[in-house]
Scaffold this active site. Structure first.
Site, PDB file in Angstrom:
ATOM      1  N   ASN A 134       0.872  -1.175   0.000  1.00 54.40           N
ATOM      2  CA  ASN A 134       0.000   0.000   0.000  1.00 54.40           C
ATOM      3  C   ASN A 134       0.909   1.226   0.000  1.00 54.40           C
ATOM      4  O   ASN A 134       1.526   1.549   1.009  1.00 54.40           O
ATOM      5  CB  ASN A 134      -0.931  -0.002   1.212  1.00 54.40           C
ATOM      6  CG  ASN A 134      -1.875   1.190   1.216  1.00 54.40           C
ATOM      7  OD1 ASN A 134      -1.496   2.301   0.879  1.00 54.40           O
ATOM      8  ND2 ASN A 134      -3.112   0.957   1.621  1.00 54.40           N
ATOM      9  N   GLU A 172      -3.862   1.968  -3.018  1.00 52.79           N
ATOM     10  CA  GLU A 172      -3.976   3.407  -2.744  1.00 52.79           C
ATOM     11  C   GLU A 172      -3.021   4.225  -3.615  1.00 52.79           C
ATOM     12  O   GLU A 172      -2.287   5.084  -3.124  1.00 52.79           O
ATOM     13  CB  GLU A 172      -3.736   3.707  -1.260  1.00 52.79           C
ATOM     14  CG  GLU A 172      -4.964   3.498  -0.403  1.00 52.79           C
ATOM     15  CD  GLU A 172      -4.907   4.240   0.918  1.00 52.79           C
ATOM     16  OE1 GLU A 172      -5.509   5.320   1.001  1.00 52.79           O
ATOM     17  OE2 GLU A 172      -4.260   3.741   1.856  1.00 52.79           O
ATOM     18  N   ASP A 228      -4.039  -4.934   0.620  1.00 48.67           N
ATOM     19  CA  ASP A 228      -4.406  -4.353   1.907  1.00 48.67           C
ATOM     20  C   ASP A 228      -5.841  -4.782   2.190  1.00 48.67           C
ATOM     21  O   ASP A 228      -6.781  -4.265   1.594  1.00 48.67           O
ATOM     22  CB  ASP A 228      -4.268  -2.834   1.839  1.00 48.67           C
ATOM     23  CG  ASP A 228      -4.717  -2.140   3.116  1.00 48.67           C
ATOM     24  OD1 ASP A 228      -5.177  -2.830   4.052  1.00 48.67           O
ATOM     25  OD2 ASP A 228      -4.622  -0.901   3.179  1.00 48.67           O
ATOM     26  N   ASN A 263      -7.408  -4.522   5.126  1.00 48.28           N
ATOM     27  CA  ASN A 263      -8.055  -3.766   6.200  1.00 48.28           C
ATOM     28  C   ASN A 263      -8.779  -4.699   7.174  1.00 48.28           C
ATOM     29  O   ASN A 263      -9.872  -4.399   7.651  1.00 48.28           O
ATOM     30  CB  ASN A 263      -9.020  -2.722   5.623  1.00 48.28           C
ATOM     31  CG  ASN A 263      -8.330  -1.387   5.360  1.00 48.28           C
ATOM     32  OD1 ASN A 263      -7.583  -0.888   6.198  1.00 48.28           O
ATOM     33  ND2 ASN A 263      -8.572  -0.810   4.199  1.00 48.28           N
ATOM     34  N   ASP A 307      -1.991  -6.350   5.798  1.00 55.30           N
ATOM     35  CA  ASP A 307      -1.637  -6.629   4.400  1.00 55.30           C
ATOM     36  C   ASP A 307      -1.357  -8.127   4.285  1.00 55.30           C
ATOM     37  O   ASP A 307      -0.490  -8.657   4.990  1.00 55.30           O
ATOM     38  CB  ASP A 307      -0.416  -5.814   3.999  1.00 55.30           C
ATOM     39  CG  ASP A 307      -0.669  -4.327   4.149  1.00 55.30           C
ATOM     40  OD1 ASP A 307      -1.118  -3.710   3.171  1.00 55.30           O
ATOM     41  OD2 ASP A 307      -0.434  -3.795   5.256  1.00 55.30           O
ATOM     42  N   ASP A 329       2.483   4.534   5.341  1.00 57.84           N
ATOM     43  CA  ASP A 329       2.167   3.977   6.660  1.00 57.84           C
ATOM     44  C   ASP A 329       2.131   2.452   6.628  1.00 57.84           C
ATOM     45  O   ASP A 329       1.990   1.809   7.661  1.00 57.84           O
ATOM     46  CB  ASP A 329       0.858   4.548   7.219  1.00 57.84           C
ATOM     47  CG  ASP A 329      -0.250   4.654   6.196  1.00 57.84           C
ATOM     48  OD1 ASP A 329      -0.086   4.136   5.076  1.00 57.84           O
ATOM     49  OD2 ASP A 329      -1.284   5.273   6.505  1.00 57.84           O
ATOM     50  N   HIS A 330       2.284   1.864   5.446  1.00 56.89           N
ATOM     51  CA  HIS A 330       2.410   0.419   5.272  1.00 56.89           C
ATOM     52  C   HIS A 330       3.825   0.082   4.812  1.00 56.89           C
ATOM     53  O   HIS A 330       4.549   0.951   4.312  1.00 56.89           O
ATOM     54  CB  HIS A 330       1.444  -0.094   4.198  1.00 56.89           C
ATOM     55  CG  HIS A 330       0.002   0.056   4.512  1.00 56.89           C
ATOM     56  ND1 HIS A 330      -0.821  -1.009   4.770  1.00 56.89           N
ATOM     57  CD2 HIS A 330      -0.782   1.165   4.581  1.00 56.89           C
ATOM     58  CE1 HIS A 330      -2.053  -0.579   4.988  1.00 56.89           C
ATOM     59  NE2 HIS A 330      -2.054   0.731   4.875  1.00 56.89           N
TER      60      HIS A 330
END
Length: 259
Positions: free
Chosen positions: A7, A34, A149, A151, A220, A249-250
């Protein structure tokens, strides 16, 4: 074959960092999430210069997924089947032929917050559509990889502070049950096939020193069909990239497949 999911949290902001990582890690196949870019605005030429074939399914400012491959991407399909009215760019799949054909699906599963509410309803409906597609792909009896990802925090051990996520859509019982329904079709969680125990994360918030304190979560994932799981030779979480300039942030999840 070295395969990654990452991501990137905005391709325009992190293209340079991604190029650096691609040169160092040299993955053969990558699913990006993203990208936050339309197909037309995606910087194809940068990655083509590194020897990658590229397919994107983007939308302006939000969501967006892409596949990068050292081998040609064939039979590309965009959008998760099951809802013709769904305009969110969250699913792309293609076939890559190395030693054998592999069906590679890149996904960005909805966050679902706030829950309960329409966004959570959309998340669960999307996961049910994904379960249906995952079942169809299994019927091909070919190696299939569902990478992205998700989530979803599958279990408490996948969060440094599970109590902080009790009411979050990523860890609610219905989210975890929907994830298990996909796995239980016959898929293998690639990371958990190789690594046991807590302390392994792919996401850390930018706030409150989460990275420095290793206050992370594992969201992930790569799910492998039985034919793909038989080819699995290793798995890593590439944490080093988080310590660099303008990090996502990943961080990437990477597997080695004998394919």
């Amino acid at each position: 074959m070295k395969i990654a999911t990452f991501n990137i949290n905005g391709i325009k902001a992190r293209a340079e960092a991604l190029v650096t990582w691609l040169r160092e890690a040299e993955p053969d196949l990558v699913a990006l999430q993203e990208i936050k870019s339309t197909d037309e605005a995606f910087p194809h030429e940068i990655f083509e210069g590194l020897g990658y074939f590229i397919e994107t399914h983007g939308q302006k400012s939000f969501n967006g997924v892409a596949l990068l491959s050292k081998l040609p991407l064939e039979d590309v399909e965009r959008g998760l089947p099951g809802d013709d009215a769904d305009e969110q760019a969250r699913w792309i799949e293609a076939t890559v032929v190395g030693k054998r054909a592999v069906r590679f699906c890149g996904l960005y599963l909805p966050n679902g917050n706030p829950a309960p509410g329409p966004k959570y309803d959309y998340k669960l409906a999307w996961m049910e559509r994904m379960r249906a597609r995952a079942a169809e792909l299994l019927a091909s009896e070919e190696p299939v990889i569902l990478a992205g990802d998700y989530n979803v925090i599958p279990q408490d051990e996948d969060a440094a502070r599970p109590e902080a996520w009790r009411e979050d859509a990523l860890a609610l019982p219905d989210s975890r049950a929907a994830f298990r329904r996909i796995v239980n079709l016959g898929y293998t969680d690639a990371f958990r096939a190789e690594v046991e125990g807590p302390g392994h994360y792919t996401f850390w918030d930018y706030q409150a020193g989460a990275w420095q304190r290793n206050n992370g979560i594992r969201i992930d994932h790569m799910l492998l069909s039985p034919q793909a799981a038989d080819l699995l030779r290793g798995v890593t979480i590439d944490k080093e990239i988080r310590g660099r300039d303008k990090p996502s942030d990943h961080v990437p999840l990477v597997i080695e497949l004998d394919a």
